[in-house]
Write an enzyme that holds these catalytic residues in place. Structure first.
Site, mmCIF file in Angstrom:
data_model
loop_
_atom_site.group_PDB
_atom_site.id
_atom_site.type_symbol
_atom_site.label_atom_id
_atom_site.label_comp_id
_atom_site.label_asym_id
_atom_site.label_seq_id
_atom_site.Cartn_x
_atom_site.Cartn_y
_atom_site.Cartn_z
ATOM 1 N N HIS A 175 21.531 60.598 -17.278
ATOM 2 C CA HIS A 175 20.334 59.749 -17.231
ATOM 3 C C HIS A 175 20.633 58.349 -17.748
ATOM 4 O O HIS A 175 20.098 57.355 -17.245
ATOM 5 C CB HIS A 175 19.213 60.352 -18.085
ATOM 6 C CG HIS A 175 18.300 61.250 -17.306
ATOM 7 N ND1 HIS A 175 17.502 62.196 -17.912
ATOM 8 C CD2 HIS A 175 18.052 61.342 -15.981
ATOM 9 C CE1 HIS A 175 16.812 62.839 -16.990
ATOM 10 N NE2 HIS A 175 17.123 62.344 -15.805
ATOM 11 N N LYS A 184 17.773 78.682 -10.858
ATOM 12 C CA LYS A 184 16.655 77.925 -11.438
ATOM 13 C C LYS A 184 15.488 78.867 -11.748
ATOM 14 O O LYS A 184 14.842 78.751 -12.794
ATOM 15 C CB LYS A 184 16.230 76.799 -10.496
ATOM 16 C CG LYS A 184 15.083 76.003 -11.088
ATOM 17 C CD LYS A 184 15.079 74.557 -10.781
ATOM 18 C CE LYS A 184 13.992 73.900 -11.623
ATOM 19 N NZ LYS A 184 13.693 72.553 -11.257
ATOM 20 N N ARG A 241 -9.285 68.949 -10.024
ATOM 21 C CA ARG A 241 -8.633 69.627 -11.167
ATOM 22 C C ARG A 241 -7.644 70.692 -10.717
ATOM 23 O O ARG A 241 -7.312 71.609 -11.468
ATOM 24 C CB ARG A 241 -9.656 70.238 -12.130
ATOM 25 C CG ARG A 241 -10.588 69.200 -12.713
ATOM 26 C CD ARG A 241 -11.431 69.754 -13.856
ATOM 27 N NE ARG A 241 -12.353 68.739 -14.313
ATOM 28 C CZ ARG A 241 -13.534 68.512 -13.754
ATOM 29 N NH1 ARG A 241 -13.935 69.253 -12.740
ATOM 30 N NH2 ARG A 241 -14.304 67.548 -14.204
ATOM 31 N N ARG A 281 14.773 76.313 -20.646
ATOM 32 C CA ARG A 281 14.723 75.368 -19.521
ATOM 33 C C ARG A 281 15.467 74.069 -19.824
ATOM 34 O O ARG A 281 15.882 73.360 -18.917
ATOM 35 C CB ARG A 281 13.265 75.099 -19.095
ATOM 36 C CG ARG A 281 13.166 74.354 -17.784
ATOM 37 C CD ARG A 281 11.786 74.419 -17.138
ATOM 38 N NE ARG A 281 11.779 73.664 -15.892
ATOM 39 C CZ ARG A 281 10.781 73.655 -15.025
ATOM 40 N NH1 ARG A 281 9.694 74.381 -15.243
ATOM 41 N NH2 ARG A 281 10.846 72.929 -13.922
ATOM 42 N N ASN A 305 19.080 70.653 -18.208
ATOM 43 C CA ASN A 305 19.431 69.246 -18.437
ATOM 44 C C ASN A 305 20.928 69.052 -18.668
ATOM 45 O O ASN A 305 21.361 67.971 -19.088
ATOM 46 C CB ASN A 305 18.644 68.684 -19.636
ATOM 47 C CG ASN A 305 17.157 68.711 -19.366
ATOM 48 O OD1 ASN A 305 16.737 68.521 -18.233
ATOM 49 N ND2 ASN A 305 16.357 68.981 -20.392
ATOM 50 N N HIS A 365 20.902 60.157 -8.461
ATOM 51 C CA HIS A 365 20.691 61.060 -9.602
ATOM 52 C C HIS A 365 21.802 62.107 -9.701
ATOM 53 O O HIS A 365 22.357 62.343 -10.777
ATOM 54 C CB HIS A 365 19.328 61.740 -9.454
ATOM 55 C CG HIS A 365 19.047 62.728 -10.527
ATOM 56 N ND1 HIS A 365 18.764 62.357 -11.826
ATOM 57 C CD2 HIS A 365 19.049 64.088 -10.517
ATOM 58 C CE1 HIS A 365 18.579 63.449 -12.559
ATOM 59 N NE2 HIS A 365 18.750 64.508 -11.801
ATOM 60 N N LYS A 398 7.538 71.148 -11.826
ATOM 61 C CA LYS A 398 7.466 69.835 -12.484
ATOM 62 C C LYS A 398 7.036 68.786 -11.464
ATOM 63 O O LYS A 398 7.620 68.696 -10.374
ATOM 64 C CB LYS A 398 8.827 69.433 -13.047
ATOM 65 C CG LYS A 398 9.139 70.042 -14.392
ATOM 66 C CD LYS A 398 10.386 69.391 -14.969
ATOM 67 C CE LYS A 398 10.761 70.003 -16.308
ATOM 68 N NZ LYS A 398 12.019 69.436 -16.829
ATOM 69 N N GLU A 448 9.478 74.409 -20.602
ATOM 70 C CA GLU A 448 10.624 73.765 -21.246
ATOM 71 C C GLU A 448 10.524 73.741 -22.776
ATOM 72 O O GLU A 448 10.679 72.706 -23.419
ATOM 73 C CB GLU A 448 10.826 72.340 -20.696
ATOM 74 C CG GLU A 448 12.245 71.828 -20.959
ATOM 75 C CD GLU A 448 12.581 70.536 -20.223
ATOM 76 O OE1 GLU A 448 12.290 70.448 -19.024
ATOM 77 O OE2 GLU A 448 13.128 69.638 -20.858
ATOM 78 N N GLU A 506 23.881 68.353 -8.581
ATOM 79 C CA GLU A 506 22.971 69.351 -9.173
ATOM 80 C C GLU A 506 23.431 70.770 -8.836
ATOM 81 O O GLU A 506 23.251 71.694 -9.625
ATOM 82 C CB GLU A 506 21.526 69.133 -8.675
ATOM 83 C CG GLU A 506 20.847 67.896 -9.243
ATOM 84 C CD GLU A 506 20.301 68.089 -10.663
ATOM 85 O OE1 GLU A 506 20.471 69.179 -11.251
ATOM 86 O OE2 GLU A 506 19.706 67.126 -11.191
ATOM 87 N N HIS A 511 22.639 65.767 -18.132
ATOM 88 C CA HIS A 511 21.583 64.762 -18.000
ATOM 89 C C HIS A 511 21.552 63.749 -19.145
ATOM 90 O O HIS A 511 21.036 62.648 -18.955
ATOM 91 C CB HIS A 511 20.216 65.427 -17.858
ATOM 92 C CG HIS A 511 19.958 65.976 -16.474
ATOM 93 N ND1 HIS A 511 20.768 66.928 -15.898
ATOM 94 C CD2 HIS A 511 19.007 65.701 -15.555
ATOM 95 C CE1 HIS A 511 20.315 67.213 -14.691
ATOM 96 N NE2 HIS A 511 19.249 66.475 -14.447
HETATM 97 N N1 GLY Z 1 14.982 69.502 -13.114
HETATM 98 C C1 GLY Z 1 14.920 70.221 -14.324
HETATM 99 C C2 GLY Z 1 13.763 71.131 -14.409
HETATM 100 O O1 GLY Z 1 13.074 71.379 -13.443
HETATM 101 O O2 GLY Z 1 13.483 71.597 -15.487
#
Ligand code: GLY
Length: 365
Positions: A254, A229, A123, A243, A247, A266, A145, A239, A187, A250
């Site tokens: 995407h 970031k 966990r 956050r 994007n 990407h 993430k 997010e 990026e 994106h």
């Molecule tokens: N790659 C976008 C984020 O980490 O929110």
């Protein structure tokens, strides 16, 4: 060269990101002070492990860890339940306890796999992220993430699991192909458009792809990207709002990436998405034409494409299936000027209009 240390503070944890050249030897000491434990499992892939796993193992052992390594085949196809299960079983076989650590050594796929395995095992155990690609350093290793892909879509199964530390050594770029490095620049440019006119100008002066670019320039740019970031993730770890601005580029990016069946990189797709949205924004009067042109010029300076020849129906179809979709609309991120963006909730009809304005229109300008 001075080491950069950026502190990330989210509601769930606080950790330091170390950026420098030749700092892989510090991984053990950083893991010891930030994560503790007795056993360390290095999770890496078949490309990166032969290059750096021995050095990381030596550093961890010097810091008093008993070290195990598990590797998986390099590539996006490994972001699967099957690979995840193999990593978890290896960690269990090595006998890691709740006090022990995972060290994720590699690019974005490895960061996801190591991070998600750490989030799930018992966990949740600690993870130290050691990103070796530009994309992983400036984006995926920071912010917690983690995810795997399933047949229904990329990154659909995962968890937010913040690392105990991040160690980014720009000397690792020596072992990255120029094509992969260039791809990641998409990026970096995105971050500059999002939040930092000075970084944007710096990249105009010295593109990251400049031959012989000094390591301290690379480290400064990586550190600044992590700060950008960090500022977003500190304010909105899960997010819920801000956050989403990460994007930028994106929605269309995407879609182009998925339509290419993930054959296009990407960062390359983010660059296309960024330029396309900037052209559409200029046409709508949301930003100036000069802003859109500067974005496209910087993307071109880094050897990346600024547009797509895909038909608009295909782009819309993939964009409207994106997991970032909210209800009947899509939250899109629109450049307002260099260093400033706006979140805009667009209906699918409005998105179709933006695709018409921004995609396949570069040549006609
Ligand atoms: N790659 C976008 C984020 O980490 O929110």
């Amino acid at each position: 060269m001075a080491e950069h240390i950026i502190t990330v503070t989210t509601p769930s944890s606080t950790y330091e990101c170390h950026v420098g050249a030749g700092i892989l030897s510090e991984v053990g000491a950083i893991a010891r002070s930030s994560a503790g434990g007795s056993l360390a499992c290095i999770v890496s892939d078949s490309n990166v492990a032969p290059l750096y796993a021995d050095a990381i193992q030596a550093s961890l052992e010097e810091a008093g860890y008993q070290v195990f390594t598990t590797t998986f085949p390099a590539g996006e196809a490994s972001k699967s339940f099957q690979t995840l299960a193999g990593i978890l079983e290896a960690i269990a076989t090595f006998g890691l306890t709740r006090d022990d650590i995972v060290v994720a050594l590699g690019g974005g796929v490895t960061g996801d796999m190591g991070g998600l395995a750490a989030a799930l095992y018992l966990r949740g155990i600690r993870v130290v992220q050691v990103p070796t690609s530009l994309l992983a350093m400036v984006d995926s290793s920071v912010g917690g993430k983690t995810a795997i892909d399933i047949p229904q879509g990329k990154n659909l199964v995962g968890a937010f699991w913040q690392p105990s530390a991040v160690v980014a050594d720009v000397r690792c770029f020596q072992t990255i192909s120029p094509a992969l490095f260039r791809d990641s620049c998409g990026e970096v440019i995105k971050h500059a458009v999002l939040a930092d006119p000075a970084l944007f100008s710096r990249l105009e002066q010295t593109p990251l792809t400049t031959p012989g670019i000094p390591e301290d320039e690379l480290a400064c740019v990586v550190a600044r990207n992590i700060e950008i970031k960090r500022d977003v993730v500190d304010a909105d770890e899960k997010e819920q709002g801000l956050r989403q601005t990460l994007n930028l580029g994106h929605t269309i990016g995407h879609a182009v990436e998925a339509a290419s069946n993930f054959q296009l990189g990407h960062g390359t797709c983010v660059a296309i998405g960024l330029c396309s949205m900037a052209r559409a924004a200029a046409a709508k009067g949301w930003c100036t034409q000069e802003t859109a042109d500067r974005i496209s010029s910087l993307v071109r300076l880094h050897g990346l494409p600024t547009d797509t020849t895909l038909d608009h129906g295909t782009i819309l179809r993939f964009a409207s299936h994106d997991k970032k979709r909210h209800g009947t609309g899509v939250n899109i991120v629109v450049p307002a000027e260099i260093g400033e963006v706006r979140l805009h909730k667009a209906s699918l009809a409005e998105l179709a209009g933006l695709i018409d304005l921004g995609c396949g229109t570069e040549a006609s300008r």
